[in-house]
Design an enzyme around this catalytic site. Structure first.
Site, short mmCIF file in Angstrom:
data_model
loop_
_atom_site.label_atom_id
_atom_site.label_comp_id
_atom_site.label_asym_id
_atom_site.label_seq_id
_atom_site.Cartn_x
_atom_site.Cartn_y
_atom_site.Cartn_z
N ASN A 140 21.73 73.56 77.89
CA ASN A 140 22.49 72.91 78.57
C ASN A 140 22.97 72.04 77.90
O ASN A 140 22.33 71.73 76.27
CB ASN A 140 21.87 72.27 80.29
CG ASN A 140 21.18 71.63 80.28
OD1 ASN A 140 21.11 70.81 79.18
ND2 ASN A 140 19.44 71.86 79.92
N PHE A 183 16.37 61.57 87.12
CA PHE A 183 17.62 61.32 87.71
C PHE A 183 18.05 61.95 87.94
O PHE A 183 18.09 63.14 89.03
CB PHE A 183 17.90 61.56 86.33
CG PHE A 183 17.78 60.57 85.26
CD1 PHE A 183 16.82 59.49 84.52
CD2 PHE A 183 19.20 59.64 84.70
CE1 PHE A 183 17.02 58.59 83.90
CE2 PHE A 183 19.16 58.65 83.77
CZ PHE A 183 18.29 57.92 83.29
N LYS A 221 15.26 91.89 69.92
CA LYS A 221 16.18 91.36 70.06
C LYS A 221 17.01 92.54 71.04
O LYS A 221 16.69 93.53 70.58
CB LYS A 221 17.16 91.29 69.10
CG LYS A 221 18.20 90.82 69.17
CD LYS A 221 19.33 90.52 67.53
CE LYS A 221 20.98 90.95 67.40
NZ LYS A 221 21.21 91.08 67.06
N ASP A 281 9.46 72.11 89.30
CA ASP A 281 10.24 71.19 89.21
C ASP A 281 8.74 70.14 88.72
O ASP A 281 7.87 69.73 88.93
CB ASP A 281 10.06 70.98 90.29
CG ASP A 281 11.62 70.15 90.27
OD1 ASP A 281 10.62 68.57 89.99
OD2 ASP A 281 12.18 69.57 91.61
N ILE A 282 9.09 69.27 87.10
CA ILE A 282 7.86 68.40 86.60
C ILE A 282 8.36 67.59 87.39
O ILE A 282 6.82 66.92 87.86
CB ILE A 282 8.25 68.40 85.67
CG1 ILE A 282 9.04 69.70 84.67
CG2 ILE A 282 7.44 67.37 84.87
CD1 ILE A 282 9.41 69.65 82.90
N1 CTP Z 1 13.95 68.05 87.12
C1 CTP Z 1 11.99 67.98 87.06
N2 CTP Z 1 12.24 69.68 86.41
C2 CTP Z 1 12.80 70.77 86.86
C3 CTP Z 1 14.39 70.20 87.39
C4 CTP Z 1 14.56 68.67 86.89
O1 CTP Z 1 11.47 67.67 86.66
N3 CTP Z 1 12.29 71.80 86.91
C5 CTP Z 1 13.85 66.49 87.00
C6 CTP Z 1 15.09 66.14 86.44
O2 CTP Z 1 14.26 65.56 84.55
C7 CTP Z 1 15.77 64.89 86.74
C8 CTP Z 1 15.83 65.27 88.19
O3 CTP Z 1 14.07 66.51 88.48
O4 CTP Z 1 14.71 63.84 86.41
C9 CTP Z 1 17.02 65.70 89.49
O5 CTP Z 1 17.33 67.09 88.18
P1 CTP Z 1 18.46 67.98 88.04
O6 CTP Z 1 19.44 68.63 87.46
O7 CTP Z 1 19.81 66.39 88.52
O8 CTP Z 1 18.24 68.56 89.71
P2 CTP Z 1 17.46 69.78 90.33
O9 CTP Z 1 16.40 69.82 90.27
O10 CTP Z 1 18.40 70.76 88.90
O11 CTP Z 1 18.44 69.89 91.50
P3 CTP Z 1 19.90 70.60 91.74
O12 CTP Z 1 19.69 72.14 90.56
O13 CTP Z 1 20.08 70.94 93.21
O14 CTP Z 1 21.00 69.55 91.33
#
Ligand code: CTP
Length: 400
Positions: free
Chosen positions: A208, A324, A286, A305-306
């Site tokens: 990303n 965030f 590959k 999801d950390i």
């Molecule tokens: N985050 C995380 N681990 C993940 C995804 C997200 O720790 N696998 C944390 C990011 O570091 C951030 C927060 O979760 O602090 C929100 O990230 P965001 O990408 O905005 O949200 P998502 O959980 O991906 O939700 P959505 O895709 O529905 O917006």
């Protein structure tokens, strides 16, 4: 943490003096300036030339060296540093320090300094255990002098026991602890930052646009307030923050493992843009075109999801967990829902629509949302957002 700090290193005359060469290198790697002072005995063990070459500085040796007195008097030399390290601190040096004897440059500096002093004793085990040395040690500690080591082990003289000079990383840690000051001085804060890369095959990955700039700025601002920061980062393009423990990872799964390994922490800021999905079974070769126009199909699996995992820890949850929320529409509503869903204490919400130029840019416009308030901050540089956020963290975790 030692970035921009100055260390006056007094090298005593003992066999362990050779370890000072590595100590100088490591201190400089941490960003410190090292000004070396050698006792006459020290130069029997290491040469002033190698010390000076590694430090990139002149070595100070003689009290009555008129040149030095003209350039920089011994009083000034003793005060110009942020910290004085004595390594190896021999039984003789410790005795002189305890008695306040200032017969040469090293001991005079130690008497004249108004800065913290860290001694690193190294000597034969019997000399260390001698009641005179133990009395001197007690006196020095009573005078507020910090001590690291000695370690127990085989000694150059063939005897075994306490007396070996502490290892260089331990000395650096002790020095860093002394120099850390600010409202977060006794706090450990974990920061995640950057994107993650999720492999498709050995040459391709899903990524990303996160540069890691906001995470780096937050880590830096927390270090400036004295925190010990563990910085877990994906492959970011922003420079690494100075003075942190840096743990580099690629994938979300690696980031999760690194975060768990870095806990416990008093606070955690999850600024990383973690990939929500990974390719379920990345190919170890590959992926080739099949020659018939067939398209590969990628199957995805959800990443851990950390933020949610750490927020919901039953044991060892950091006192303050901050996430965030990168959104492109209905920012506040989405972010507030995310705060509840993930169970963190604050969510820093921002609008990452392409027209804002925030993702990958140098500015940010955030709203800090907690269970009972939404703090709207005007658009400002990512460095300013970081400083403001670190200040808000210090209001909760700081010494006051
Ligand atoms: N985050 C995380 N681990 C993940 C995804 C997200 O720790 N696998 C944390 C990011 O570091 C951030 C927060 O979760 O602090 C929100 O990230 P965001 O990408 O905005 O949200 P998502 O959980 O991906 O939700 P959505 O895709 O529905 O917006």
């Amino acid at each position: 943490m030692l970035h921009g700090r100055s260390v006056l290193l007094v090298i005593g005359g003992g066999i362990a003096a050779f370890k000072c060469l590595d100590l100088i290198r490591r201190l400089r790697e941490q960003g410190a300036r090292v000004v070396p002072v050698m006792t006459r005995a020290a130069s029997e063990f290491v040469t002033p030339l190698s010390v000076s070459a590694l430090a990139g500085e002149k070595v100070f040796q003689e009290l009555f060296d008129l040149d030095d007195e003209a350039e920089m008097g011994h009083i000034q030399l003793s005060r110009a540093a942020d910290l004085v390290i004595v390594a190896p601190a021999t039984a003789d040096l410790m005795a002189k320090m305890a008695q306040g004897i200032g017969g040469d440059l090293a001991t005079t500096l130690l008497l004249a300094t108004d800065k913290p002093v860290l001694i690193v004793p190294a000597m034969n085990v019997k000399m260390w255990e001698h009641p005179a040395t133990q009395r001197n040690l007690e006196t020095l500690q009573g005078d507020g002098i910090a001590v690291v080591g000695p370690d127990v082990g085989n000694m150059a003289c063939g005897e075994v026991g306490p007396g070996r000079m502490a290892e260089v990383p331990t000395i650096i840690e002790a020095a860093t602890d002394i120099l850390r000051n600010g409202p977060l001085a006794r706090r450990h804060i974990l920061v995640t930052s950057g994107p993650t890369h999720e492999p498709i095959d050995p040459v391709r990955y899903i990524a990303n646009r996160s540069s890691g700039a906001q995470g780096t700025a937050i880590a830096q601002a927390l270090v400036a307030l004295g925190a010990r920061v563990s910085f877990v980062t994906g492959p970011a393009s922003a420079p690494m923050p100075a003075g942190c423990d840096i743990i580099q990872v690629e994938t979300a799964a690696e980031m999760m493992a690194a975060v768990q390994a870095a806990l416990p922490a008093d606070g955690a800021v999850f600024a990383a843009a973690v990939a929500d999905w990974r390719v379920a079974s990345a190919s170890d070769r590959k992926i080739k075109k099949d020659g018939k126009g067939g398209l590969p199909v990628l199957e995805f699996a959800e990443n851990p999801d950390i933020l949610a995992t750490v927020s919901q820890l039953e044991k060892g949850r950091p006192e303050l967990v901050i996430g965030f929320a990168a959104e492109t529409d209905t920012v506040i509503a989405h972010a507030t829902a995310k705060l509840k869903r993930k169970g963190c204490d604050w969510i820093v919400a921002n609008d990452v629509s392409p027209e804002t130029g925030i993702m990958g840019g140098s500015e940010n416009a955030v709203t800090v949302i907690s269970a009972d308030a939404a703090d709207v901050w005007p658009r400002m540089s990512k460095d300013d957002v970081a400083r403001k956020l670190a200040g808000k963290i210090a209001e909760v975790l700081g010494d006051g």
